[in-house]
Design a protein around this motif. Structure first.
Motif, PDB file in Angstrom:
ATOM      1  N   ALA A 315       2.626  12.228  -4.214  1.00 58.28           N
ATOM      2  CA  ALA A 315       1.375  11.471  -5.053  1.00 58.28           C
ATOM      3  C   ALA A 315       1.913  10.060  -5.752  1.00 58.28           C
ATOM      4  CB  ALA A 315       1.197  12.094  -6.408  1.00 58.28           C
ATOM      5  N   ASP A 316       1.310   9.160  -5.610  1.00 58.19           N
ATOM      6  CA  ASP A 316       1.529   7.654  -5.627  1.00 58.19           C
ATOM      7  C   ASP A 316       0.368   6.561  -6.063  1.00 58.19           C
ATOM      8  OD1 ASP A 316       2.855   5.274  -6.019  1.00 58.19           O
ATOM      9  OD2 ASP A 316       3.199   4.830  -3.975  1.00 58.19           O
ATOM     10  N   PHE A 317       0.209   6.584  -7.226  1.00 53.21           N
ATOM     11  CA  PHE A 317      -0.951   5.296  -7.557  1.00 53.21           C
ATOM     12  C   PHE A 317      -0.187   4.033  -7.528  1.00 53.21           C
ATOM     13  CE2 PHE A 317      -3.668   8.491  -9.766  1.00 53.21           C
ATOM     14  CZ  PHE A 317      -4.827   7.972  -9.347  1.00 53.21           C
ATOM     15  N   LEU A 318      -0.912   3.295  -6.507  1.00 55.08           N
ATOM     16  CA  LEU A 318      -0.428   1.645  -6.289  1.00 55.08           C
ATOM     17  C   LEU A 318      -1.383   0.659  -6.920  1.00 55.08           C
ATOM     18  CD1 LEU A 318       1.509  -0.286  -4.891  1.00 55.08           C
ATOM     19  CD2 LEU A 318      -0.061  -0.007  -2.669  1.00 55.08           C
ATOM     20  N   PRO A 319      -0.789  -0.115  -7.722  1.00 48.86           N
ATOM     21  CA  PRO A 319      -1.500  -1.011  -8.368  1.00 48.86           C
ATOM     22  C   PRO A 319      -1.935  -2.175  -7.465  1.00 48.86           C
ATOM     23  CG  PRO A 319       0.285  -0.527  -9.858  1.00 48.86           C
ATOM     24  CD  PRO A 319       0.694   0.042  -8.585  1.00 48.86           C
ATOM     25  N   PHE A 320      -3.160  -2.509  -7.354  1.00 43.72           N
ATOM     26  CA  PHE A 320      -3.430  -3.864  -6.664  1.00 43.72           C
ATOM     27  C   PHE A 320      -2.845  -5.078  -6.793  1.00 43.72           C
ATOM     28  CE2 PHE A 320      -6.967  -0.832  -5.067  1.00 43.72           C
ATOM     29  CZ  PHE A 320      -7.291  -1.336  -3.964  1.00 43.72           C
ATOM     30  N   THR A 321      -2.522  -5.602  -5.926  1.00 46.98           N
ATOM     31  CA  THR A 321      -1.910  -7.186  -6.372  1.00 46.98           C
ATOM     32  C   THR A 321      -3.183  -8.082  -6.345  1.00 46.98           C
ATOM     33  OG1 THR A 321       0.155  -6.581  -5.106  1.00 46.98           O
ATOM     34  CG2 THR A 321      -0.161  -9.024  -5.291  1.00 46.98           C
TER      35      THR A 321
END
Length: 514
Positions: A315-321
């Protein structure tokens, strides 16, 4: 005995006659307070009596620090002060601050939560607080705060305020997305709103968690202003165009944002009751793996990831650049502060300098470490280069959410790390912060005041939000919004608000150029 390398040893200016003695903050010769010193010795070389300083601030720990807190006592020891801190819960801080301001019985250092607080602004105009502009240059660590933060928090071109500094990047102005869900569904990282819509639809319909059940949604819908900002190329309600402030509620991008969001609602990609959901409820959705998009700070989203990896290591929430809209790739800057400190005029000038020296020490690396983490081996340990808090830190209420609410050092990566985060996630977050910094848009209205908006703004805001929600939920057609915009454009009071904001913007620009 707690070991520390006193910050004061490193900051003796050659141009002054001040001699500093480690953490005792005593001066040997001369009586000028310079760049972070808070006490001087008398002619016989004896230590000066500790400066008694009263402070009003908030706290977010479970309990407020006690009067005999070891970190508080160490601050007093290192800065030769006696601190009397009134800690107030954030749940009623707004009410408390206004009561204290109105009473006139203001402590030596007081935190106010809002730069446009009407009572505070009125009191500034009446001369109730110190203009700190002539003194600040003597305090090097306060001067490490970003120049734009000092400029944003000026009133009438002067620095009455010590900002409660925060990072300019890493805020919650852009969402984070389940990267593991994208990978499973063979989708690339969305770059535009159209691509984001496609990902949210796939998250809802294509079983990204693999449990064979239709139990996931695209977005928690906890914050959706980013859509309007992307389409307007703005950061909030105002943008600068041709040297003037433009109200973005009246811009075509806001119309288009409502259509985009209504599409999500019609296709059931977001919760049907999103408007009634609390922030904790939407975060619970993210933590439970029920939604693929959620908005939080770059470090705050780790709360959700940390919960998810307990049962799903991938599981991995990736913040938008950034996201790309009509105005190109955009990201959005924070205000750079969260609240502000003022010193009432009743405080003598020599004590003002001691308060500034105290705050300057808190803004040093050593002071900030003490404020947020306490003592190594007692309140935290170091593991793989990371500070890991102990149970004693919780018992002593030692955290950024207590003493870190007063003593703050500017760290652009402060919102990149959270306790328990793996090093590779931290390094990734740092890169996201760096990339956002290259393109982020500031909110030009921060610190500006419109008298008409002070009186009528809340009513306009409520009408605007209520109608937006109705349009998103399909209870009103988009034409209702278009007609409302036409009404606002001919509303004398709304026009006056725009004019007053523009005047305030121009006045600030003139004051800054002097």
């Amino acid at each position: 005995m707690f070991q520390h390398e006193p910050w004061f040893r490193k900051n003796i200016k050659a141009t002054t006659a001040v001699c500093l003695i480690a953490a005792l903050l005593t001066a040997c010769g001369g009586d000028k307070i310079d760049g972070g010193t808070a006490a001087k010795a008398d002619k016989a070389g004896a230590k000066e009596k500790p400066a008694e300083i009263s402070i009003l601030t908030e706290f977010n720990t479970t309990e407020a620090p006690s009067a005999d807190n070891p970190v508080l006592k160490e601050f007093e020891k290192r800065t030769n002060t006696k601190l009397s801190i009134t800690w107030v819960s954030p749940n009623n801080y707004g009410e408390k601050q206004n009561t204290v301001l109105a009473s006139g019985e203001i402590p030596d250092l007081m935190k106010v939560s809002d730069l446009i607080n009407p009572l505070m602004r009125q009191m500034v105009d009446q001369g109730a607080f110190w203009d700190l502009t002539p003194y600040l240059k003597e305090y090097p660590h306060l001067m490490e705060y970003p120049k734009e933060v000092w400029e944003k928090t000026r009133i009438n071109g002067k620095n009455f305020i010590i900002p409660s500094v925060r990072p300019l990047e890493g805020g919650n102005s852009l969402p984070s997305i389940r990267k593991d869900w994208l990978d499973k569904l063979n989708l690339k990282m969305p770059e535009t709103l159209d691509e984001l819509y496609g990902a949210l639809k796939a998250f809802t319909l294509n079983d990204p968690d693999g449990d064979g059940k239709p139990n996931t949604l695209g977005y928690t819908m906890n914050e959706y202003n980013f859509v309007q900002n992307v389409l307007n190329g703005s950061n909030g309600k105002w943008k600068v165009q041709d040297g003037k402030l433009i109200n973005t509620e009246l811009e075509p991008g806001t119309h288009d944002a409502l259509i985009w969001l209504n599409r999500l609602y019609k296709e059931k990609l977001i919760p049907e009751d999103f408007a009634a959901m609390k922030g904790s409820q939407t975060e619970d959705m993210a933590k439970a793996g029920k939604a693929g998009l959620h908005t939080d700070t770059v470090e705050g989203i780790w709360r959700s990831t940390a919960e998810l990896v307990k049962t799903n290591p991938k599981a991995d929430f990736l913040p938008f650049t950034s996201l790309k809209g009509p105005f190109g790739n955009v990201a959005f800057q924070t205000s750079g502060y969260s609240g502000l400190f003022l010193i009432p005029k009743k405080v003598p000038e020599d004590k003002v300098k001691k308060i500034l020296a105290l705050m300057d020490y808190g803004a040093s690396e050593e002071g900030f470490l003490l404020a947020c983490y306490g003592f190594e081996g007692v309140h935290y340990t170091v593991q793989d280069g990371f500070k890991v808090t102990t149970e004693q830190a919780t018992k002593d209420s030692v955290a950024q959410s207590s003493f870190g609410k007063i003593f703050e050092r500017y760290d652009k990566y402060l919102w990149a790390y959270r306790t328990g985060m793996p090093k590779d996630v931290l390094e990734r977050n740092k890169k996201i912060v760096d990339e956002r910094l290259k393109i982020s848009i500031a909110d030009p209205s921060i610190g500006l005041v419109s008298e008409t908006n002070q009186k009528l703004g809340a009513d306009y805001t409520k009408k605007i939000i209520d109608l937006k929600v109705k349009v998103i939920m399909g209870k009103e057609p988009i034409e209702a919004w278009d007609n409302f915009v036409k009404q606002l454009k001919s509303d004398a009071n709304y026009i006056k608000i725009i004019e007053e904001y523009n005047k305030a913007y121009q006045d600030r620009a003139k004051a800054s150029s002097k």
